[in-house]
Design a protein around this motif. Structure first.
Motif, PDB file in Angstrom:
ATOM      1  N   GLY B  45       0.861  -1.177  -0.003  1.00  0.00           N
ATOM      2  CA  GLY B  45      -0.053  -0.024   0.006  1.00  0.00           C
ATOM      3  C   GLY B  45       0.619   1.325  -0.100  1.00  0.00           C
ATOM      4  O   GLY B  45       0.206   2.232  -0.243  1.00  0.00           O
ATOM      5  N   ARG B  46       2.160   1.066   0.105  1.00  0.00           N
ATOM      6  CA  ARG B  46       3.069   2.345   0.179  1.00  0.00           C
ATOM      7  C   ARG B  46       3.153   2.809  -1.142  1.00  0.00           C
ATOM      8  O   ARG B  46       3.672   2.230  -1.987  1.00  0.00           O
ATOM      9  N   ARG B 190      -2.756   9.333  -8.344  1.00  0.00           N
ATOM     10  CA  ARG B 190      -2.474   9.238  -6.720  1.00  0.00           C
ATOM     11  C   ARG B 190      -1.001   9.982  -6.781  1.00  0.00           C
ATOM     12  O   ARG B 190      -0.082   9.450  -7.267  1.00  0.00           O
ATOM     13  N   TYR B 192       1.518  11.890  -3.602  1.00  0.00           N
ATOM     14  CA  TYR B 192       1.970  11.781  -2.035  1.00  0.00           C
ATOM     15  C   TYR B 192       2.989  12.705  -1.838  1.00  0.00           C
ATOM     16  O   TYR B 192       4.158  12.645  -2.466  1.00  0.00           O
ATOM     17  N   PRO B 315      -0.019  14.173   8.233  1.00  0.00           N
ATOM     18  CA  PRO B 315      -0.460  14.265   6.744  1.00  0.00           C
ATOM     19  C   PRO B 315      -1.852  13.541   6.806  1.00  0.00           C
ATOM     20  O   PRO B 315      -2.042  12.661   7.780  1.00  0.00           O
ATOM     21  N   THR B 316      -2.540  13.723   5.752  1.00  0.00           N
ATOM     22  CA  THR B 316      -3.670  12.834   5.583  1.00  0.00           C
ATOM     23  C   THR B 316      -3.948  12.838   4.091  1.00  0.00           C
ATOM     24  O   THR B 316      -3.382  12.771   3.547  1.00  0.00           O
ATOM     25  N   THR B 317      -5.394  12.521   3.809  1.00  0.00           N
ATOM     26  CA  THR B 317      -5.849  11.891   2.630  1.00  0.00           C
ATOM     27  C   THR B 317      -7.068  12.573   1.817  1.00  0.00           C
ATOM     28  O   THR B 317      -7.728  12.939   2.748  1.00  0.00           O
ATOM     29  N   SER B 319      -9.652  11.681  -1.156  1.00  0.00           N
ATOM     30  CA  SER B 319      -9.852  10.734  -1.832  1.00  0.00           C
ATOM     31  C   SER B 319     -11.216  11.008  -2.651  1.00  0.00           C
ATOM     32  O   SER B 319     -12.308  11.330  -1.775  1.00  0.00           O
ATOM     33  N   GLY B 333       0.283  15.069   2.576  1.00  0.00           N
ATOM     34  CA  GLY B 333      -0.338  13.928   2.491  1.00  0.00           C
ATOM     35  C   GLY B 333      -0.485  13.359   0.923  1.00  0.00           C
ATOM     36  O   GLY B 333       0.190  13.424   0.322  1.00  0.00           O
ATOM     37  N   THR B 334      -1.798  12.456   0.951  1.00  0.00           N
ATOM     38  CA  THR B 334      -1.937  11.636  -0.282  1.00  0.00           C
ATOM     39  C   THR B 334      -3.228  12.568  -0.887  1.00  0.00           C
ATOM     40  O   THR B 334      -4.052  13.010  -0.208  1.00  0.00           O
ATOM     41  N   TRP B 336      -5.810  11.371  -3.872  1.00  0.00           N
ATOM     42  CA  TRP B 336      -6.131  10.083  -4.621  1.00  0.00           C
ATOM     43  C   TRP B 336      -7.422  10.206  -5.317  1.00  0.00           C
ATOM     44  O   TRP B 336      -8.336  10.214  -4.912  1.00  0.00           O
TER      45      TRP B 336
END
Lengths: 419, 345
Positions: B45-46, B190, B192, B315-317, B319, B333-334, B336
């Motif tokens: 998942g990284r 995606r 990051y 950090p956060t996401t 999506s 963060g990410t 996506w």
């Protein structure tokens, strides 16, 4: 009278057939919902992992080893094996891990109290100091990313519980394990995910699962008077306005029964627990203002799913009787036959299994599909017997007994290493 | 005699006929060609796992690469993963304009416009790409600067800063261990980085740090408010919010908890959410807003300029199927986008 009853049976069976077809078509060509699967970066909350273990010396070391290697901040992960009155070597194995990994594992050795998983989990709540808790049965082997995958949906404040996908590990052992592998595939890959896609009622399964503690407190905690605490919790969450989320990509290996008597006891317990929930929550679900109409319909059909086996057997009996009585049943028998063939079993109907095998990219195992009829026939008889026993027990005022599923594992699990 | 054999023959042939559909099943049961457990997700998942994998594959080539660097030469060598071009000379690229084999560079490289690399490209130094270049996969142990209209087909990773020029297309993964700057017109899937800027100018904005008091307030278990229908939050709200309809957080309002709407979520100017924001439809975050936790939408996320998502060190996401970033936003963060993310003009 008999004809009307027969018609009602055929209609019911047809409703479930349509339900299964809708789920399968949705999985094959519908829009798929995985809203939380991409949350891979976050300020991860503290989590407690409860491992329900009753005489689990054959398997408990595997899950402890796997949990110690998961990709989750170690300072935010509390591992609590719930050793529920074990009389084998479960306690010694757990304690050896506690010594080897100081500060990582907090064991709860339960020596008395009411039997059953729900009762053990209820007592274990004293060890839960986090808002999120995950529950695993001792025969499960979580992968490295699984904890994060199961925790991610809890960033949604409407989510009260989360269910991951169960993947059989001991597939190739026996005919039974191969049949159960296909059944599980249909049940999770198609049935559960379709209900997630359609905003229906995905079911909390009691293992590979997560619960928000404040939601559990709000609904009154674990119900120790049920044989299926998972179904019970699903409906109490739903009625209180909490959502259950199914995470199809949060996969975890489990050991399925390898012997028919074990399977028979397992499915009879499931059936009795599920029927308990049906009696307890059907009326409340009809009245609830916290659920949508689709959730209400799907929730009711899900509650009735284990009653379909005795209904089906009744339908067959009625068909024979009416045929010899010369009643004008006409095409109803053909409809019943077709519908029965496609809906018999524990959620996983034949076309759902075929679709699931395709979605999983399985190759030759789909050829076993005709043999699943054997598993479904056994299930139909056992589930009907369970319903009858339950009916008889309720008349006599007897309490139902919880039976643990026996394990067959004899050696530690060795899985293919992650890339 | 005949009368006994006839029914027997009929029964046998009927039984045999009935067994025909079972033949493949019985064969599979006996031979167990597909009897292993279903292979579950292998990827950890990284986002940088492909980069780590490529770097590991290149370890055996390091000695030869050092030799090439000392001699300032390039050469093709055979490796366990096929033929590889080792580039020892740093600076302006003198090797072929189009490369089909993996390329490993010893130092900094400056690539010409319209350079195409169909194999993986790895450099131990900075990489500066020319306009309209195409890379299948690009890894640098230092900084990467992609010029305008570059395309990344699978993944890109920089151990230092990653700068992406205008109208670039980043298919697959794009990540940096330090910072990622996207320019206008870029599309992505995606991405990051500890900090992501949606324009160069965004890097000059003042970024808020964690306020310990706010953090405690947001995590103190303030309960949940569940509303049937739409909800407006005019000023300060403590605890999680769940609405069966949409949620509007008014200008300057703060939520110390998470927000979930079974409709749209609209954060008006300078609104703050010290938790997550989740919508079954669309999330619109206006200028000057701040969201600490993950943002999850089942249709679209729109982020205006001057918005900050996540915090340094936390950090956060973000999506959603579609994500639109205005220039001038800062995200930690990410990000996506399942279908497409885009930086506006």
């Amino acid at each position: 009278m008999l004809l009307e009853l027969f018609t009602a049976v055929v209609v019911l069976i047809c409703i479930y057939t349509i339900r299964h077809y809708c789920f399968t078509v949705n999985r094959l060509i519908g829009q798929q919902r995985h809203p939380y699967v991409d949350v891979d970066t976050a300020d991860w909350p503290p989590v407690t992992v409860l491992i329900a273990a009753h005489n689990e010396e054959a398997v408990v070391a595997d899950i402890l080893s796997a949990l110690l290697e998961v990709d989750y901040p170690a300072d935010k992960l509390a591992i609590v094996p719930v050793n529920d009155r074990s009389i084998d070597g479960t306690r010694e194995i757990i304690d050896s891990y506690v010594v080897r990994y100081p500060g990582r594992i907090t064991p709860f050795h339960r020596s008395g109290g009411k039997p059953g998983k729900a009762a053990a989990l209820k007592d274990a709540m004293a060890y839960v100091n986090t808002e999120i808790m995950l529950v695993f049965d001792a025969d499960y082997v979580p992968g490295k990313a699984l904890i994060r995958q199961l925790v991610a949906p809890f960033f949604d404040p409407e989510v009260g519980s989360v269910m991951g996908r169960v993947v059989p590990l001991n597939v190739g052992k026996k005919l039974l394990t191969r049949i159960l592998d296909l059944e599980r595939s249909g049940g999770y890959q198609v049935d559960q995910q379709a209900r997630m896609n359609l905003h229906f009622v995905p079911q909390y399964g009691g293992t590979v699962a997560g619960i928000r503690k404040s939601a559990l407190d709000e609904i009154g905690g674990w119900n120790e008077n049920t044989l299926a605490e998972d179904t019970d919790l699903t409906y109490r969450m739903l009625l209180a306005g909490w959502k259950t989320v199914y995470e199809n990509r949060a996969e975890c290996y489990e050991e399925v029964p390898e012997r028919w008597p074990v399977r028979v006891r397992q499915i009879m317990r499931w059936a009795k627990g599920h029927n308990q929930a049906m009696v307890g929550y059907s009326a409340a679900l009809l009245r609830s203002r916290n659920v949508s109409w689709w959730e209400r319909l799907d929730g009711l059909l899900l509650l009735g799913v284990y009653m379909m086996a005795p209904v089906l057997l009744l339908g067959w009996l009625l068909a024979i009787v009416l045929f010899y009585l010369g009643a004008p049943v006409g095409g109803s028998i053909a409809v019943l036959g077709l519908a029965a063939f496609t809906t018999l079993g524990n959620f996983a109907a034949f076309f759902e299994i075929a679709a699931a095998a395709r979605l999983d990219g399985s190759r030759a195992r789909i050829q076993l599909l005709p043999l699943t009829f054997l598993g479904f026939t056994v299930s139909a008889i056992c589930v009907s017997r369970a319903a009858w026993q339950q009916f008889a027990a309720s008349i006599r005022g007897q309490e139902m007994v919880w039976h643990k599923t026996e394990r067959s594992r004899v050696a530690p699990v060795v899985l293919e290493k992650s890339a | 005699m005949i009368s006994v054999l006839a029914p027997l023959a009929l029964a046998t042939s009927t039984g045999a006929l009935l067994m025909v559909p079972l033949a493949p099943a019985l064969r599979e049961l006996m031979h167990k060609r597909d009897a292993g457990p279903l292979i579950t997700r292998k990827d950890d998942g990284r986002i940088s796992s492909f980069a780590s994998s490529l770097r590991t594959r290149c370890i055996p080539l390091q000695a030869l690469l050092d030799q090439c660097a000392q001699q300032g030469e390039s050469q093709f060598v055979d490796s366990p993963f096929g033929q590889v071009l080792l580039v020892g000379k740093s600076g302006v690229w003198t090797a072929p304009q189009h490369t089909t084999t993996p390329v490993v560079c010893a130092g900094c490289v400056e690539l010409p416009p319209e350079y195409h690399s169909i194999g993986d490209f790895y450099s131990r130094g900075n990489v500066r790409g020319g306009t309209r270049s195409i890379f299948r996969a690009l890894l640098s142990d230092d900084e990467i600067l992609l010029d305008d209209e570059t395309q990344i087909l699978r993944w890109i990773h920089a151990e230092s800063a990653l700068h992406v020029g205008r109208n670039c297309r980043l298919y697959g993964r794009a990540s940096s261990a330090k910072s990622l700057t996207l320019s206008s017109g870029c599309s992505f899937e995606r991405v990051y980085a500890p900090v992501i800027y949606s324009s160069k100018e965004a890097a000059t904005l003042s970024v808020r740090e964690e306020y310990a008091a706010y953090a405690r307030l947001a995590q103190s278990g303030l309960g949940r408010t569940r509303i049937r229908g739409a909800m407006h939050i005019p000023d300060q709200h403590r605890g999680d919010v769940v609405a069966t309809g949409s949620v509007d957080v008014e200008e300057g309002a703060s939520v110390f908890g998470s927000v979930k709407a079974n409709g749209e979520v609209i954060l008006k100017g300078r609104a703050e959410v010290h938790g997550s924001v989740v919508s079954t439809k669309r999330v619109h975050i206006s200028s000057g807003c701040f969201v600490k936790g993950p943002i999850i939408a089942e249709r679209e996320v729109i982020i205006a300029s001057g918005v900050q998502i996540g915090l340094p060190g936390t950090p956060t996401t973000v999506s959603a199927p579609a994500i639109h970033l205005a220039p001038g936003a800062v995200l930690h963060g990410t990000v996506w986008a399942q279908v497409e993310g885009r930086v506006g003009d």
